[in-house]
Design an enzyme around this catalytic site. Structure first.
Site, mmCIF file in Angstrom:
data_model
loop_
_atom_site.group_PDB
_atom_site.id
_atom_site.type_symbol
_atom_site.label_atom_id
_atom_site.label_comp_id
_atom_site.label_asym_id
_atom_site.label_seq_id
_atom_site.Cartn_x
_atom_site.Cartn_y
_atom_site.Cartn_z
ATOM 1 N N LYS A 146 0.857 -1.185 0.000
ATOM 2 C CA LYS A 146 0.000 0.000 0.000
ATOM 3 C C LYS A 146 0.890 1.231 0.000
ATOM 4 O O LYS A 146 1.601 1.499 0.972
ATOM 5 C CB LYS A 146 -0.917 -0.010 1.219
ATOM 6 C CG LYS A 146 -1.944 1.107 1.228
ATOM 7 C CD LYS A 146 -2.910 0.921 2.391
ATOM 8 C CE LYS A 146 -4.020 1.954 2.371
ATOM 9 N NZ LYS A 146 -4.975 1.742 3.479
ATOM 10 N N ASP A 248 -14.549 2.518 9.366
ATOM 11 C CA ASP A 248 -14.666 2.477 7.907
ATOM 12 C C ASP A 248 -14.927 1.051 7.434
ATOM 13 O O ASP A 248 -14.280 0.556 6.510
ATOM 14 C CB ASP A 248 -13.400 3.034 7.257
ATOM 15 C CG ASP A 248 -13.652 3.535 5.829
ATOM 16 O OD1 ASP A 248 -14.836 3.683 5.457
ATOM 17 O OD2 ASP A 248 -12.676 3.777 5.100
#
Length: 851
Positions: A146, A248
């Site tokens: 990432k 989230d």
């Protein structure tokens, strides 16, 4: 010869007719060969680690992270590593302990692995960066990288730090595993396990018109994914030192491995909160299943929006609203609706009355047509209609507007696993509820000057439409709207307990410390414990003594100092405990802080939070000044211990069989919360069936007599049911206040399990006569009866008749299902076999002079 006095004894006894046999070795070697083998291995390890330190010493990566204090010269580092290696007689712990903890990656390794961060290897993008597939040149492992370099500024750095520190602390089979990270100039990168099936949204929302070979996700896999996600959230909310709110939860953040196991990821918005229970406000409709408690917190949480529209609960859009566990529960409910229906939370391709998934399903509920929400792509007959209806019903309960009316994740897990029978709490009428997102708000709205919302375009979706987001506080009929985007308004005034710096200066110097086990210098521990003075002694433990200490002036620790440092068996136990315990993280497991092997010592450093042994409180309460463990505390200890064992058996990446659950390996903190320790005998088994079965057959019986299951003593095969048996013995100790083995009694009455089983079977005594006399009849009759019954079924001779640890947790929450379905009595033959084997063991112990 005077009888030996001891707290407990761990040993292997001979068979009735045989002699003590030496332990089975993989291969026989002479002492000279073994020493040469160890030294050769040691030189390779020392050379490798020394080279690593030389390359990292003075590098920007090490300095910026401040992961360790490297002030020594290169030669002194190598000498110290070599010294610790020789101290351990071939065991180089610094290269093993924490080897599965996140590590620093070199930028060149990630650059090569991603072919220069090629666009062809992009797996997806969103939030603060892109995710690449990479093949590590060092070992050929495929990982996901990432890259968080697309945004700049303090908020970006805070989010990177939040995700790194959050995931580095977590150990659960349904959470994405962080392998490491890299800081390179302005680029920040996180390295995760690669998930072959990518994210849930990619699998769930694919359409046959796009891919002719596409097959919709079958119902069994959907149920498995929902259960896995629920387990992950329960772990975050209730099974850690501090509660973590993910904030989230959505389908694009649920990754799928090769077996379609759910792995929750993306912790960029996560927040840490201290546990504090408020039992004054809750919905009584859930009380019949388990204790339903509303969580409030001491640490200030963010009052700004953070999350994704379509998954955010209504309260998130109000001024000064605090995110709680119920925020995640709402998002979970929306994800479940997506899984069942096969469509997105917000989808403009549908007609106006179906654009908002939650509002549409609520209308179906009012019209008693819940099954119309099911995915039409699922083949008829491939799923049970009642299961689908129950799943939708549960999702709507989780997504109720009032957060106090939503269940907690523990209750959700019980509902999903069928731990309780009967109907779910009734759904309200949604006709009077305001729409989650009114259609009138699905228009581009101007953004106020004070808005700081960051919007990104998700490339993982088939269609992308962006809406402006307003930060103004508006009534419920005018909810802010956006599509597919995470909103990052997360600045805080509170401090994160996992960070080692002031939040106002977060990452300003790029220095933070990951809270993982580390090697601690001997001088630091001498200073912390006042040179291991008697005044700092807190307990006698396995083959050593525990001391209280204050490390670096602010860290309260317990240092376990082992004796007999030249004993090979003890060296092995020492290294095994470090390797095992350093890989686990649960609020009811003792937390490993570090270790030391300097000067021939074997020192293990733990948190000081738990410093009183359960056995001492139970069996030494007759000593003046010792307090009696009250009933409420006993019951809560058993419940928490069961949750810890369930984590080991079912919730960690590997299955962990403790093999040493006793009242002497359970410590209590000042609030009477238990911490299970004693991992020196633990078995870590792969969840791969073949590897699991092969591993179980290895080894010999090791443990404490009185706690070891009969089949384990006979075969040496470690199973989860052997742990359940040991757990059951501890339960009976809590009920009766009597130790597992009492050599002051006649040998036929020495074993507590047999004694209690006979008493209950013959109905010689009433319940109150079995209870610990030190309780002074101050206990809850129903709970006492439940624990007595639970202890008896857990200690059945036949392991097939014992409950699993998940069933144990349900029983402790009030479920009677196990007793109703599988509560048959054990046969007289099994009890006779157990009695005979136990008497044989006692005779052997007496022959050894143990009384």
């Amino acid at each position: 010869m005077a009888p030996m006095a001891m707290d407990h004894l761990c040993f292997v006894l001979p068979t009735e007719s045989g002699e003590l046999k030496p332990p089975v070795m993989v291969e026989e070697t002479t002492e000279e060969e073994e020493e040469k083998k160890s030294r050769d291995c040691g030189r390779q390890v020392v050379s490798l680690i020394g080279d690593l330190f030389r390359r990292l010493h003075g590098s920007k990566l090490v300095k910026s992270l401040n992961l360790c204090s490297i002030n020594e010269s290169k030669d002194s580092i190598s000498m110290e590593i070599n010294k610790s290696f020789t101290d351990m007689e071939g065991v180089q712990l610094s290269s093993k302990v924490g080897c599965e903890n996140p590590r620093i990656f070199g930028y060149s390794e990630l650059y090569i692995g991603t072919n220069g961060f090629s666009d062809e290897l992009i797996l997806g993008s969103g939030g603060f960066g892109r995710v690449y597939k990479a093949l590590l040149p060092s070992d050929g492992t495929t990982v996901a990288v990432k890259c968080l370099a697309e945004k700049k500024g303090e908020q970006f750095e805070k989010t990177f730090a939040a995700e790194l520190v959050a995931v580095a602390q977590l150990r659960h089979r349904n959470l994405v595993k962080l392998r490491g990270w890299c800081l390179h100039e302005d680029e920040l990168l996180l390295v995760y396990d690669y998930m072959p099936n990518r994210s849930l949204d990619r699998v769930l929302f694919r359409r046959p018109e796009v891919n002719s070979d596409f097959k919709p996700l079958d119902w069994d896999r959907r149920g498995k994914i929902v259960k896995g996600l629920a387990a992950a959230l329960f772990y975050l909310h209730e099974q850690l030192e501090t509660q973590i709110i993910h904030r989230d939860v959505k389908t694009s953040n649920v990754m799928l491995d090769s077996e379609f196991n759910a792995k929750l990821g993306d912790f960029g918005l996560a927040r840490w909160l201290e546990h504090k229970i408020d039992e004054t406000e809750h919905d009584s409709s859930y009380d019949s299943v388990s204790s339903f408690r509303n969580h409030q917190f001491r640490v200030a949480d963010s009052t700004r929006i953070g999350g994704t529209i379509g998954y955010l609960p209504p309260e998130s859009f109000r001024k000064k609203t605090v995110a709680t566990a119920k925020t995640d529960v709402f998002s979970f409910g929306v994800v479940v609706l997506e899984v069942v229906s096969g469509r997105r939370a917000v989808d403009l391709s549908f007609s106006e009355d179906k654009i908002i998934l939650l509002d549409w399903v609520r209308r179906l509920s009012d019209n008693r047509k819940l099954l119309d929400a099911g995915d039409s792509r699922l083949a008829k007959g491939s799923y049970d209609l009642s299961d689908m209806k129950r799943m939708i019903h549960l999702a709507l309960l989780c997504s109720l507007n009032n957060p106090t009316h939503r269940p907690n994740m523990k209750w959700v897990i019980g509902a999903l696993s069928g731990e309780f029978s009967g109907n779910l709490p009734a759904l309200p009428s949604f006709k009077s509820h305001p729409l989650y997102i009114p259609l009138s708000s699905l228009k581009s709205t101007s953004t106020s000057a004070t808005t700081t919302t960051t919007r990104t375009t998700m490339t993982t979706t088939t269609s992308t439409t962006s809406f402006n987001a307003s930060s103004e506080s508006t009534p419920s009929s005018n909810y802010v709207t956006a599509l597919e985007d995470s909103i990052y308004q997360t600045a805080e005034t509170g401090e994160n307990p996992y960070f080692n710096y002031n939040s106002r200066r977060v990452m300003s110097s790029k220095s933070f410390v990951l809270d993982t086990p580390r090697e601690i210098s001997y001088n630091d521990l001498v200073l912390a414990t006042d040179n291991f003075s008697d005044a700092r002694r807190v307990a006698e433990v396995d083959f050593g003594t525990a001391y209280y200490g204050l490390l670096n002036g602010d860290q309260h620790i317990v240092v376990k100092r082992l004796g007999m440092t030249k004993c090979p068996a003890l060296v092995t136990r020492f290294s095994t405990e470090l390797l095992n315990l350093g890989r686990l993280r649960h609020r009811n497991l003792v937390m490993l802080r570090g270790w030391c092997t300097e000067h021939g010592e074997m020192l293990v450093v733990y948190d000081y939070s738990a410093n009183r042994k359960l056995s001492h409180l139970l069996f030494h309460n007759h000593i003046p000044g010792n307090s009696v463990l009250r009933w409420k505390s006993r019951y809560n200890v058993i419940k928490s211990l069961a949750c810890a064992v369930r984590y080991l058996h079912e919730e960690w990446d590997e299955q962990v069989i403790h093999r040493n659950i006793t009242s002497s390996t359970i410590f209590l903190d000042r609030d009477m919360n238990p911490r299970l320790c004693g991992f020196a005998l633990a078995e870590f088994l792969s969840r791969n069936d073949k590897a699991h079965q092969a591993a179980k057959k290895k080894g010999s019986a090791q443990g404490i007599f009185g706690y070891m299951a009969p089949e384990y003593m006979e075969s040496g095969e470690a199973t989860t049911m052997a742990d359940v048996y040991s757990f059951g013995v501890v339960v009976l100790e809590m009920v009766t206040g009597q130790p597992a083995v009492d050599y002051k009694r006649k040998k036929e009455d020495a074993l507590m399990v047999l004694r209690i089983r006979e008493v209950v079977g013959n109905r010689k005594k009433l319940l109150e006569e079995i209870a610990d006399i030190h309780l002074d009849d101050e206990y809850e009759n129903r709970e006492l009866a439940r624990l007595l019954r639970l202890g008896l079924v857990c200690t059945r001779t036949d392991p097939k008749l014992r409950p699993s640890i998940s069933q144990v947790v349900s029983i402790l929450d009030g479920s009677e299902r196990f007793f109703e379905e599988e509560g048959g009595k054990e046969g007289d033959v099994s009890r006779k076999q157990m009695y005979d084997s136990s008497m044989l063991m006692i005779r052997q112990m007496q022959a050894l002079g143990i009384h």
